[in-house]
Design an enzyme around this catalytic site. Structure first.
Site, short mmCIF file in Angstrom:
data_model
loop_
_atom_site.label_atom_id
_atom_site.label_comp_id
_atom_site.label_asym_id
_atom_site.label_seq_id
_atom_site.Cartn_x
_atom_site.Cartn_y
_atom_site.Cartn_z
N ARG A 74 52.59 3.18 16.25
CA ARG A 74 51.68 2.56 17.22
C ARG A 74 51.40 1.10 16.83
O ARG A 74 51.37 0.76 15.65
CB ARG A 74 50.36 3.33 17.30
CG ARG A 74 50.48 4.66 18.04
CD ARG A 74 49.15 5.38 18.15
NE ARG A 74 48.66 5.80 16.86
CZ ARG A 74 47.75 5.16 16.14
NH1 ARG A 74 47.15 4.08 16.62
NH2 ARG A 74 47.39 5.60 14.96
N TYR A 216 58.26 3.96 21.31
CA TYR A 216 57.87 4.92 20.27
C TYR A 216 56.55 5.62 20.54
O TYR A 216 55.53 4.99 20.85
CB TYR A 216 57.77 4.22 18.92
CG TYR A 216 57.90 5.17 17.76
CD1 TYR A 216 59.16 5.51 17.28
CD2 TYR A 216 56.80 5.77 17.17
CE1 TYR A 216 59.30 6.40 16.24
CE2 TYR A 216 56.93 6.66 16.12
CZ TYR A 216 58.19 6.98 15.65
OH TYR A 216 58.33 7.87 14.62
N LYS A 225 48.04 9.43 23.65
CA LYS A 225 46.88 8.63 23.24
C LYS A 225 46.31 7.83 24.42
O LYS A 225 45.09 7.67 24.54
CB LYS A 225 47.25 7.70 22.08
CG LYS A 225 47.72 8.46 20.85
CD LYS A 225 46.64 9.36 20.31
CE LYS A 225 47.15 10.51 19.47
NZ LYS A 225 47.24 10.32 18.06
N HIS A 245 40.07 13.14 19.21
CA HIS A 245 41.28 13.17 18.38
C HIS A 245 41.14 14.32 17.39
O HIS A 245 40.92 14.11 16.20
CB HIS A 245 41.42 11.82 17.66
CG HIS A 245 42.73 11.60 16.98
ND1 HIS A 245 42.88 10.71 15.94
CD2 HIS A 245 43.97 12.11 17.19
CE1 HIS A 245 44.15 10.71 15.54
NE2 HIS A 245 44.82 11.54 16.28
N SER A 267 44.92 9.45 12.01
CA SER A 267 46.36 9.66 12.10
C SER A 267 46.97 9.86 10.71
O SER A 267 46.62 9.14 9.77
CB SER A 267 47.01 8.46 12.77
OG SER A 267 46.44 8.27 14.04
N CYS A 269 46.46 12.23 8.62
CA CYS A 269 45.48 12.69 7.61
C CYS A 269 45.29 14.20 7.65
O CYS A 269 44.26 14.70 7.20
CB CYS A 269 44.16 11.96 7.79
SG CYS A 269 44.27 10.22 7.35
N ASP A 292 46.30 17.80 17.82
CA ASP A 292 46.03 16.35 17.87
C ASP A 292 44.87 15.96 18.79
O ASP A 292 44.14 15.04 18.48
CB ASP A 292 47.29 15.60 18.30
CG ASP A 292 47.27 14.12 17.94
OD1 ASP A 292 46.99 13.80 16.77
OD2 ASP A 292 47.50 13.28 18.82
N ARG A 384 59.03 11.47 12.90
CA ARG A 384 58.32 12.53 13.64
C ARG A 384 59.27 13.60 14.16
O ARG A 384 60.45 13.35 14.36
CB ARG A 384 57.59 11.90 14.85
CG ARG A 384 56.53 10.87 14.45
CD ARG A 384 55.15 11.45 14.48
NE ARG A 384 54.17 10.56 13.86
CZ ARG A 384 52.87 10.85 13.80
NH1 ARG A 384 52.40 11.96 14.31
NH2 ARG A 384 52.03 10.02 13.21
P1 GTP Z 1 48.93 12.44 13.38
O1 GTP Z 1 50.01 13.24 14.03
O2 GTP Z 1 49.39 11.06 13.03
O3 GTP Z 1 47.66 12.40 14.14
O4 GTP Z 1 48.71 13.09 11.91
P2 GTP Z 1 47.97 14.42 11.41
O5 GTP Z 1 46.53 14.18 11.26
O6 GTP Z 1 48.40 15.58 12.22
O7 GTP Z 1 48.55 14.57 9.91
P3 GTP Z 1 49.57 15.65 9.29
O8 GTP Z 1 49.02 17.04 9.29
O9 GTP Z 1 50.89 15.47 9.92
O10 GTP Z 1 49.63 15.17 7.77
C1 GTP Z 1 50.03 13.89 7.41
C2 GTP Z 1 50.41 13.83 5.95
O11 GTP Z 1 49.33 14.29 5.14
C3 GTP Z 1 51.61 14.69 5.60
O12 GTP Z 1 52.45 13.98 4.74
C4 GTP Z 1 51.01 15.87 4.91
O13 GTP Z 1 51.87 16.44 3.99
C5 GTP Z 1 49.76 15.30 4.25
N1 GTP Z 1 48.69 16.34 4.14
C6 GTP Z 1 48.25 17.17 5.11
N2 GTP Z 1 47.31 18.03 4.66
C7 GTP Z 1 47.15 17.74 3.36
C8 GTP Z 1 46.31 18.29 2.32
O14 GTP Z 1 45.54 19.22 2.52
N3 GTP Z 1 46.41 17.70 1.08
C9 GTP Z 1 47.27 16.66 0.83
N4 GTP Z 1 47.30 16.15 -0.40
N5 GTP Z 1 48.07 16.13 1.78
C10 GTP Z 1 48.02 16.66 3.02
C1 SPV Z 2 48.76 9.30 15.82
O1 SPV Z 2 49.12 8.19 15.42
O2 SPV Z 2 47.56 9.69 15.75
C2 SPV Z 2 49.75 10.23 16.41
C3 SPV Z 2 51.12 9.75 16.62
O3 SPV Z 2 49.40 11.35 16.74
S1 SPV Z 2 51.25 8.82 18.08
O4 SPV Z 2 51.63 9.72 19.17
O5 SPV Z 2 52.31 7.83 17.86
O6 SPV Z 2 49.99 8.19 18.41
MN MN Z 3 47.18 11.76 16.15
#
Ligand code: GTP
Ligand code: SPV
Ligand code: MN
Length: 601
Positions: A74, A216, A225, A245, A267, A269, A292, A384
């Site tokens: 983004r 993207y 979003k 979110h 994002s 996290c 999400d 992704r």
């Molecule tokens: P968006 O799709 O961008 O909104 O991201 P999201 O909030 O869905 O994050 P996602 O679950 O994909 O995790 C992002 C990164 O954080 C990955 O590399 C995970 O491996 C890492 N991660 C997720 N949960 C944990 C956790 O409990 N501990 C640690 N250390 N890392 C984590």
């Molecule tokens: C985020 O960045 O919080 C995502 C990926 O979930 S995107 O769809 O690119 O915004």
């Molecule tokens: Mn997101």
């Protein structure tokens, strides 16, 4: 000229005509959303080099795309909210006058689809036919966008039927900004390569979204979003609901009782991971409703009900493994689009921390030969996967229920290596809103720019709140005016604490079920807690650590109130609050003052 038009909706036909005249495509295609159509689009993209078909025996009906190196995430500094006044957009958004912005962008769109096909994508956010779903029409010149929208939204003919002859829709105009001159060879990922010339623009009063130059994720899949958060947050405030979110999960305890929990983390996290986590605690089960976005409404019983408006997952690939998130790995076993990961010699995909050895020789996200000793990452950190939610082994039976599910607990969180404890419960709704408003996190690769820098990201909505965030805080506070006792309990969690030498203090992932268990106990009024200046913290014995390797010292560190850290934290929260001026609710200033007083007592 108009292609095989599939609607009798006159305002839709008129808009498509107008956009066709503006963008001057060679062809127009109305997407019906059928399997045959999807297949033909994938075949076209394989021919053009946009898609590489993966090994059918390993990853059926799945494809790999590599983006242009400038187009990997983004672009927050090119994202605009064009409300009537700058004040309505707030300090949290880039603003431009709507008429001026349209005047600036129209010349960009003029002829922008020359040599290309204009695709009309009818899509629905929320289950089709649901009174709370929202219909959008995205016009795009990117087949990659069409294919992703087919997974991420309800898309095609059924949406046209639901729209009918008189229905209204949200206009979404998208172009990659790369017209083809006669005889010009196309590239696999057309886009405007200069990030400063990309535009992600929202007109909340129309409402409409105009996106230009990027292909993207959140820049281009406009249902996500742009519509389901930035536009929807505006609509929600007017109509009395919330667009957040947040992931939505169902947690069932060994006695068979189910709790619905939503969580707002910035994002990259941990939302996708928590949403479909495999609890390590025996007898506990997680089912996923969304990873999400949550649309939340108040039910007749006063409770808050959450519904996922999306149809798929657009998840972070790196770090996803059979150890960390097996349910995500199963979700992407077939019918999946991968973007910016490594292609293995046997026609499958790989990324960093996938939990399997890297291929001796692969093709990296740039399209170059790559080996584990290349010294670079094979997959982009924001690589992704796009997978249908229905393929998640733990998808909840109610995930498409238009009524949503009643929320027992709301979690806020972020990536905080220090100060913020593992878990902390708010004293009240107002204190919980304070916690959300005070959230901070290290930046990640999900947005262009430096990663790992601490910034305030209230409610994980900083890049997604489509109006003045000060007013958004105030709107959250209004929910306690009625039926306060029916509201969810609010918690702050932090899975990302580190030691000074960079070791994770908490194992995370499935082990987070231990924290969720305590949260359910708190909802029931049984979980043990101590009142501290920052909130209710678990007593040392409150979190179930049976068969868990975390040491007592680490646990003490994870659950302590770091007074010095909090004093710095308060200063930073106060600085951020100051940005909102008169829009900041007095109740939140009071919360900050009370926190300071409690800490200094
Ligand atoms: P968006 O799709 O961008 O909104 O991201 P999201 O909030 O869905 O994050 P996602 O679950 O994909 O995790 C992002 C990164 O954080 C990955 O590399 C995970 O491996 C890492 N991660 C997720 N949960 C944990 C956790 O409990 N501990 C640690 N250390 N890392 C984590
Ligand atoms: C985020 O960045 O919080 C995502 C990926 O979930 S995107 O769809 O690119 O915004
Ligand atoms: Mn997101």
């Amino acid at each position: 000229m108009l292609g095989q038009c599939i609607t009798k909706n006159e305002s839709l036909i008129a808009w498509v005509k107008e956009m066709t005249n503006l963008c001057q495509p060679t062809n127009v295609h109305w997407c019906d959303g059928s399997d045959e159509e999807y297949q033909s689009f994938c075949d076209l993209m394989v021919k053009s080099g946009t898609f590489t078909k993966l090994n059918e025996n390993k990853r059926p009906n799945s494809y790999l795309a590599r983006s242009h190196p400038s187009d990997v995430a983004r672009v927050e500094d090119r994202t605009f909210i064009c409300s009537k006044t700058k004040e309505e957009a707030g300090p949290n958004n880039n603003w431009a006058d709507p008429d001026k912005m349209k005047a600036e962008m129209l010349p960009l769109y003029k002829g922008c689809m020359r040599g290309r096909t204009l695709y009309v994508i009818p899509f629905c956010m929320g289950p089709l036919g649901s009174p709370i779903a929202k219909i959008g029409i995205e016009i795009t010149d990117s087949l990659y966008v069409v294919a992703n929208m087919r997974i991420m939204t309800r898309m095609g003919k059924s949406v046209i039927e639901a729209l009918g002859e008189k229905g209204t829709f949200i206009q979404c105009l998208h172009s990659v900004g790369a017209p083809l001159e006669p005889g010009q060879q196309d590239v696999p990922w057309p886009c405007e390569p200069d990030p400063a010339k990309k535009y992600i623009v929202h007109f909340p009063d129309d409402p409409a979204v105009w996106s230009y130059g990027s292909g993207y994720g959140g820049n281009a899949l406009l249902g996500k979003k742009c519509i389901a958060l930035r536009i929807a947050s505006n609509v929600a405030r007017k109509e009395g609901w919330m667009a957040e979110h947040m992931l939505i999960l169902a947690l069932t305890n060994p006695a068979g009782k189910t709790y619905y929990i939503t969580a707002a983390f910035p994002s990259a996290c941990g939302k996708t991971n928590l949403a479909m986590m495999m609890p390590t605690l025996p007898g506990w089960k997680v089912r996923c409703l969304g990873d999400d976005i949550a649309w939340i409404r108040r039910g007749d019983d006063g409770r808050l009900y959450a519904m996922n408006p999306e149809n798929g997952f657009f998840g972070v690939a790196p770090g996803t493994s059979m150890q960390s998130n097996p349910n995500a790995m199963h979700s992407m076993e077939k019918n999946t689009i991968f973007t910016n990961v490594v292609l293995t010699p046997d026609g499958d995909v790989w990324w960093e921390d996938m939990g399997v050895p890297a291929p001796e020789k692969g093709i990296d996200w740039h399209g170059n030969e790559w080996t584990p000793s290349s010294g670079t990452k094979g997959a982009h950190p924001n690589a992704r996967f796009t997978a249908p939610a229905s393929q998640c082994p733990v998808i909840d039976k109610d995930w498409e229920n238009p009524a949503g599910v009643p929320i027992s607990a709301i979690l806020f969180g972020g990536r905080r290596p220090s100060t913020i404890p593992l878990v902390n419960q708010s004293f009240s709704w107002e204190h919980g809103v304070f916690m959300g408003s005070a959230a901070g996190s290290e930046t990640t690769a999900a947005a262009l720019g430096a990663s790992g820098q601490l910034r305030r990201d209230p409610f994980a909505m900083l890049p997604f709140c489509g109006y003045n965030m000060g007013d958004y805080f105030g709107y959250w506070l209004t929910f306690a005016k009625e039926n306060r006792n029916a509201l969810p309990k609010i918690f702050f969690v932090n899975w990302f604490r580190k030691t000074a030498d960079g070791r994770w203090l908490w194992p995370g992932y499935g082990e987070n079920s231990r924290v969720l268990k305590w949260i359910c106990e708190r909802v029931e009024g049984t979980g043990k807690a101590q009142e501290t200046p920052i909130g209710y913290l678990p007593t040392p014995d409150a979190i179930d650590l049976s068969d868990c390797k975390v040491s007592a010292e680490d646990m003490a560190e994870l659950l302590k109130v770091d007074k010095e850290g909090w004093i710095k934290e308060i200063e930073s929260i106060g600085q951020n609050y100051a940005r909102y001026g008169a829009h900041l609710p007095a109740a939140l200033t009071a919360q900050l003052d009370e926190l300071k007083a409690r800490l200094n007592k």
